[in-house]
Design a protein around this motif. Structure first.
Motif, PDB file in Angstrom:
ATOM      1  N   LEU A  76       0.827  -1.203   0.000  1.00 47.09           N
ATOM      2  CA  LEU A  76       0.000   0.000   0.000  1.00 47.09           C
ATOM      3  C   LEU A  76       0.862   1.253   0.000  1.00 47.09           C
ATOM      4  N   ILE A  77       1.923   1.241   0.830  1.00 44.40           N
ATOM      5  CA  ILE A  77       2.825   2.398   0.885  1.00 44.40           C
ATOM      6  C   ILE A  77       3.487   2.622  -0.463  1.00 44.40           C
ATOM      7  N   LEU A  78       3.955   1.516  -1.093  1.00 44.69           N
ATOM      8  CA  LEU A  78       4.606   1.636  -2.406  1.00 44.69           C
ATOM      9  C   LEU A  78       3.645   2.178  -3.446  1.00 44.69           C
ATOM     10  N   ALA A  79       2.400   1.672  -3.423  1.00 44.20           N
ATOM     11  CA  ALA A  79       1.402   2.132  -4.390  1.00 44.20           C
ATOM     12  C   ALA A  79       1.087   3.607  -4.178  1.00 44.20           C
ATOM     13  N   GLU A  80       0.927   4.009  -2.907  1.00 42.31           N
ATOM     14  CA  GLU A  80       0.629   5.414  -2.616  1.00 42.31           C
ATOM     15  C   GLU A  80       1.802   6.312  -2.999  1.00 42.31           C
ATOM     16  N   ALA A  81       3.020   5.825  -2.709  1.00 41.37           N
ATOM     17  CA  ALA A  81       4.209   6.621  -3.039  1.00 41.37           C
ATOM     18  C   ALA A  81       4.336   6.821  -4.545  1.00 41.37           C
ATOM     19  N   SER A  82       4.072   5.751  -5.324  1.00 43.09           N
ATOM     20  CA  SER A  82       4.164   5.874  -6.784  1.00 43.09           C
ATOM     21  C   SER A  82       3.063   6.763  -7.348  1.00 43.09           C
ATOM     22  N   ASN A  83       1.966   6.915  -6.594  1.00 41.33           N
ATOM     23  CA  ASN A  83       0.872   7.788  -7.017  1.00 41.33           C
ATOM     24  C   ASN A  83       0.997   9.207  -6.464  1.00 41.33           C
ATOM     25  N   GLY A  84       2.112   9.467  -5.772  1.00 43.01           N
ATOM     26  CA  GLY A  84       2.350  10.821  -5.271  1.00 43.01           C
ATOM     27  C   GLY A  84       1.659  11.140  -3.969  1.00 43.01           C
ATOM     28  N   VAL A  85       1.153  10.113  -3.275  1.00 38.77           N
ATOM     29  CA  VAL A  85       0.489  10.367  -1.992  1.00 38.77           C
ATOM     30  C   VAL A  85       1.554  10.554  -0.920  1.00 38.77           C
ATOM     31  N   ARG A  86       1.479  11.653  -0.205  1.00 34.07           N
ATOM     32  CA  ARG A  86       2.468  11.960   0.817  1.00 34.07           C
ATOM     33  C   ARG A  86       2.349  10.981   1.978  1.00 34.07           C
ATOM     34  N   GLN A  87       3.490  10.417   2.409  1.00 33.00           N
ATOM     35  CA  GLN A  87       3.519   9.471   3.508  1.00 33.00           C
ATOM     36  C   GLN A  87       3.867  10.196   4.797  1.00 33.00           C
ATOM     37  N   GLU A 147      -6.244  35.230 -13.713  1.00 29.53           N
ATOM     38  CA  GLU A 147      -6.781  33.879 -13.885  1.00 29.53           C
ATOM     39  C   GLU A 147      -5.640  32.902 -14.167  1.00 29.53           C
ATOM     40  N   LYS A 148      -5.709  31.744 -13.493  1.00 32.29           N
ATOM     41  CA  LYS A 148      -4.668  30.735 -13.678  1.00 32.29           C
ATOM     42  C   LYS A 148      -4.869  30.010 -15.000  1.00 32.29           C
ATOM     43  N   LYS A 149      -3.786  29.876 -15.735  1.00 33.65           N
ATOM     44  CA  LYS A 149      -3.823  29.137 -16.994  1.00 33.65           C
ATOM     45  C   LYS A 149      -3.031  27.851 -16.836  1.00 33.65           C
ATOM     46  N   ALA A 150      -3.563  26.764 -17.352  1.00 34.10           N
ATOM     47  CA  ALA A 150      -2.886  25.472 -17.261  1.00 34.10           C
ATOM     48  C   ALA A 150      -1.603  25.509 -18.067  1.00 34.10           C
ATOM     49  N   ALA A 151      -0.507  25.068 -17.416  1.00 33.67           N
ATOM     50  CA  ALA A 151       0.785  25.058 -18.110  1.00 33.67           C
ATOM     51  C   ALA A 151       0.781  23.990 -19.192  1.00 33.67           C
ATOM     52  N   ALA A 152       1.283  24.333 -20.325  1.00 29.79           N
ATOM     53  CA  ALA A 152       1.318  23.389 -21.444  1.00 29.79           C
ATOM     54  C   ALA A 152       2.327  22.296 -21.139  1.00 29.79           C
ATOM     55  N   PRO A 153       1.944  21.027 -21.274  1.00 29.58           N
ATOM     56  CA  PRO A 153       2.870  19.937 -20.979  1.00 29.58           C
ATOM     57  C   PRO A 153       4.042  19.931 -21.950  1.00 29.58           C
ATOM     58  N   THR A 154       5.221  19.584 -21.428  1.00 27.79           N
ATOM     59  CA  THR A 154       6.412  19.570 -22.271  1.00 27.79           C
ATOM     60  C   THR A 154       6.439  18.334 -23.171  1.00 27.79           C
ATOM     61  N   ASN A 155       5.742  17.293 -22.772  1.00 22.28           N
ATOM     62  CA  ASN A 155       5.742  16.052 -23.548  1.00 22.28           C
ATOM     63  C   ASN A 155       4.325  15.499 -23.567  1.00 22.28           C
ATOM     64  N   ARG A 162       8.725   8.483 -21.244  1.00 26.19           N
ATOM     65  CA  ARG A 162       8.611   9.498 -20.177  1.00 26.19           C
ATOM     66  C   ARG A 162       9.303   9.041 -18.886  1.00 26.19           C
ATOM     67  N   LEU A 163       9.626   7.745 -18.778  1.00 28.45           N
ATOM     68  CA  LEU A 163      10.231   7.203 -17.564  1.00 28.45           C
ATOM     69  C   LEU A 163      11.750   7.187 -17.699  1.00 28.45           C
ATOM     70  N   ASP A 164      12.423   7.584 -16.647  1.00 29.88           N
ATOM     71  CA  ASP A 164      13.890   7.641 -16.635  1.00 29.88           C
ATOM     72  C   ASP A 164      14.436   6.351 -16.025  1.00 29.88           C
ATOM     73  N   PHE A 165      14.644   5.337 -16.883  1.00 26.65           N
ATOM     74  CA  PHE A 165      15.222   4.072 -16.446  1.00 26.65           C
ATOM     75  C   PHE A 165      16.738   4.139 -16.586  1.00 26.65           C
ATOM     76  N   LYS A 276      -0.496  13.899 -13.169  1.00 24.93           N
ATOM     77  CA  LYS A 276      -0.693  13.512 -14.570  1.00 24.93           C
ATOM     78  C   LYS A 276      -0.771  11.999 -14.759  1.00 24.93           C
ATOM     79  N   LYS A 277      -0.451  11.219 -13.709  1.00 24.55           N
ATOM     80  CA  LYS A 277      -0.627   9.761 -13.710  1.00 24.55           C
ATOM     81  C   LYS A 277       0.110   9.083 -14.878  1.00 24.55           C
ATOM     82  N   VAL A 278       1.305   9.549 -15.189  1.00 27.45           N
ATOM     83  CA  VAL A 278       2.067   8.949 -16.294  1.00 27.45           C
ATOM     84  C   VAL A 278       2.467   7.515 -15.943  1.00 27.45           C
ATOM     85  N   TRP A 279       3.022   7.336 -14.752  1.00 30.55           N
ATOM     86  CA  TRP A 279       3.452   5.994 -14.335  1.00 30.55           C
ATOM     87  C   TRP A 279       2.272   5.026 -14.300  1.00 30.55           C
TER      88      TRP A 279
END
Length: 320
Positions: A76-87, A147-155, A162-165, A276-279
């Motif tokens: 659960l911790i690993l899944a939350e961490a990979s989803n950006g949930v603060r531990q 007004e806040k404008k959504a930043a354009a994604p770089t990729n 997108r993953l740095d292996f 952005k849920k890329v992973w």
């Protein structure tokens, strides 16, 4: 006189017989009491011999359940961490006791009562001036909050590029002080310094096998705390619920080598944005093939000019 002489020995004999009978009765009662005690001891021994194996079995089962719970917590911790949930680390018993005693001893101060004096009614001139100032201030406030404008994604492409292996080496490993199923690793990925990596592999891989292991690490996940330790990368493994294996790199692979999927040539993000849920989008298509080759959508993961990433023995399983 003669009759009295005849019956006197008979009376003496009867008294002797009665005495012996009473003595034997007491002996019989003692024997019966001893037998009852022995029977009770035998019953207790039989009960213990029956219940002891069941008690041992329940203890073993309880320990296994505890281990399963700990493993599920780690997953659960690993899944939350990979989803950006603060531990957030749980407070220790000592900390809770100190907090409790502090709360008991501390008294909440009463808020001071502030006397509110009535405002004087402004004159007509002052009222008009205030209205003018208010009308001038409003547009300034609006200018201060654009007004806040959504930043354009770089990729725009959401794929494995997108993953740095990268290839890394575990230069130091030890068990997590607060979690029986976690390892703490210091990993060299070719940056001139090591990264701390927390991995839930204690049940699957020995400490000796982890030491000096060269493997593939995903280096652009957002760092997340796991049981109070900040993890800065993730080791890539072939995985089933029963077995987990660290992926092998080809011979000649060097620390810091980039791993890519054939046909996917995009540049990896500097750091994945959890929102952005890329992973999460890429993960389901990362698998070990039937030939034990690590792939993304069927394309082999490899190091340029050195070969493919493989699994030691698992085939047709997920990578995570």
């Amino acid at each position: 006189m003669f009759i009295a002489r005849v019956f006197q020995p008979i009376r003496m004999a009867s008294a002797s017989v009665l005495q012996r009978l009473n003595q034997r009765t007491k002996e019989a009662e003692n024997i019966i009491s001893e037998l009852k005690g022995q029977i009770e001891n035998l019953r207790q021994s039989a009960a213990i011999s029956i219940s002891k194996p069941e008690e041992d079995r329940l203890k073993i089962e309880n320990e296994e359940l505890k281990k399963d719970i700990e493993t599920l917590k780690v997953q659960l911790i690993l899944a939350e961490a990979s989803n950006g949930v603060r531990q957030i680390p749980l407070p220790t018993k000592k900390g809770r006791e100190m907090s409790g005693s502090a709360n008991d001893s501390a008294k909440v101060p009463e808020e001071p009562k502030v006397k509110v004096e009535p405002k004087e009614k402004p004159s007509k001139g002052e009222k008009k001036k205030d209205q003018t100032n208010t009308s001038e201030a409003e547009p300034k406030a609006k200018k201060g909050k654009p007004e806040k404008k959504a930043a354009a994604p770089t990729n725009e492409n959401v794929d494995v590029s997108r993953l740095d292996f990268r290839v890394g080496k575990i230069v130091k490993v030890e068990k997590h002080p607060d979690a029986d199923t976690l390892y703490l690793e210091q990993v060299d990925v070719g940056e001139g310094k090591t990264r701390t990596v927390v991995s839930g592999l204690v049940k699957h891989i020995t400490l000796e096998e982890m030491q000096d292991k060269v493997a593939v690490f995903m280096c652009n996940l957002k760092p997340a705390k796991m049981r109070g330790v900040l993890s800065e990368a993730m080791i890539m493994c072939a995985s089933t619920p029963e077995k987990v294996e660290i992926l092998n790199v080809p011979k000649g692979a060097a620390i810091g080598d980039k791993v890519f999927a054939e046909g996917y040539t995009g540049e990896p993000d500097a750091m994945l944005n959890p929102k952005k849920k890329v992973w999460e989008a890429v993960k389901p298509d990362l698998r070990v093939s039937k030939n034990k080759v690590a792939t993304y959508k069927g394309a082999a993961l490899k190091i340029e000019g050195k070969g493919e990433i493989t699994s030691p023995s698992l085939a047709d399983v997920a990578i995570q």
